[in-house]
Design a protein around this motif. Structure first.
Motif: not given
Length: 209
Positions: A25, A46, A116, A147, A149
Motif C-alpha cells: 500500500k 484492491e 482491511d 478495501q 489489499v
C-alpha cells in the motif's frame, strides 16, 4: 495445543499478512505490478467485496453499494467471533489437533482481511494514481468501508482454449487469474486441512459435541 500457542500462531500469520499489505500500500500505485517470475507477479489491486471481487450488491441488487459493504463487514465480524468461539471450545475440550490447526489458519486469515475492511479506509490515503500515505490527513474511506489489499498473482498459463470445449472454447484464458493475499492463503490452507483430514478433524466424539 494450548490457547496461548494458538493465539501466538494467529498473531504471527496476522503480522506477515499486515506487513505485506502495508508495504504494498505504501510502495505501489493501484494496478502496478512487478514480475518475480514469468508465472508469479506482485500485482497491487484492491478488493471491494468478497472472494473473486464479488460484491454483496451483485447478489442482492436491491442493496446500495455502501449498505452492501457495511453489511458484509459486519457479517465478517460475527463470522470471526463464531470461529473464535469454536476454536476456544475445541482447545478447551482438547479436541483434535488437526481441527485446531485448521481453525487457527481460518481465523487468522479472516481477521487479516477484516482489518482491511474496517480500518484501511481511515488509515491510508487513496492508491489511485499515487502511492498511499499511512496515517496521513486524507483518508480514502470512512470506518467499515476499507478495501482489501491483494498482491499475489500467479498467471501460470494463459492462451486460447481449444474450440471443442463447450461454452468457453476459443476464449483467451488465464490460469490462475484471481489476485489474492496472505490472509486468503491462510484461509485456503485451513479449508484444505478440513477437506483432506475431515475424518480426523471431525471424529465421532467431536461431532457429538
Amino acid at each position: 495445543m494450548s490457547l496461548k500457542k494458538a493465539t501466538l500462531f494467529i498473531i504471527l500469520i496476522l503480522l506477515i499478512d499486515q506487513l505485506s499489505k502495508i508495504y504494498i500500500k505504501t510502495h505501489f500505485v493501484l494496478g502496478e505490478d512487478v514480475e518475480v517470475f514469468t508465472w508469479f507477479k506482485i500485482f497491487f489491486v484492491e478488493n471491494k467485496g468478497m472472494a473473486w471481487g464479488t460484491k454483496l450488491n451483485d447478489i442482492f441488487p436491491f442493496l446500495s453499494e455502501n449498505t452492501a459493504k457495511v453489511s458484509l463487514t459486519i457479517f465478517r465480524i460475527f463470522a470471526i467471533l463464531g470461529v473464535g468461539y469454536w476454536l476456544y471450545k475445541t482447545i478447551s475440550s482438547r479436541g483434535p489437533k488437526v481441527l485446531v490447526t485448521a481453525l487457527i489458519f481460518i481465523m487468522a486469515g479472516a481477521i487479516g482481511n477484516i482489518i482491511d475492511s474496517i480500518f484501511y479506509g481511515v488509515l491510508f490515503s487513496s492508491s489511485n494514481t499515487q502511492v498511499a500515505t499511512f496515517l496521513g490527513k486524507n483518508s480514502y474511506a470512512p470506518l467499515l468501508h476499507g478495501q482489501v489489499v491483494d498482491m499475489l498473482y500467479l498467471p501460470i498459463w494463459n492462451g486460447y482454449l481449444p474450440k471443442w470445449i463447450p461454452f468457453i472454447g476459443g476464449d483467451f484464458f488465464t490460469f490462475f487469474e484471481p489476485v489474492f493475499n496472505i490472509a486468503d492463503v491462510s484461509i485456503c490452507i485451513g479449508f484444505i486441512i478440513l477437506i483432506f483430514w475431515n475424518k480426523t478433524a471431525f471424529s465421532k466424539s467431536t461431532k457429538e459435541e
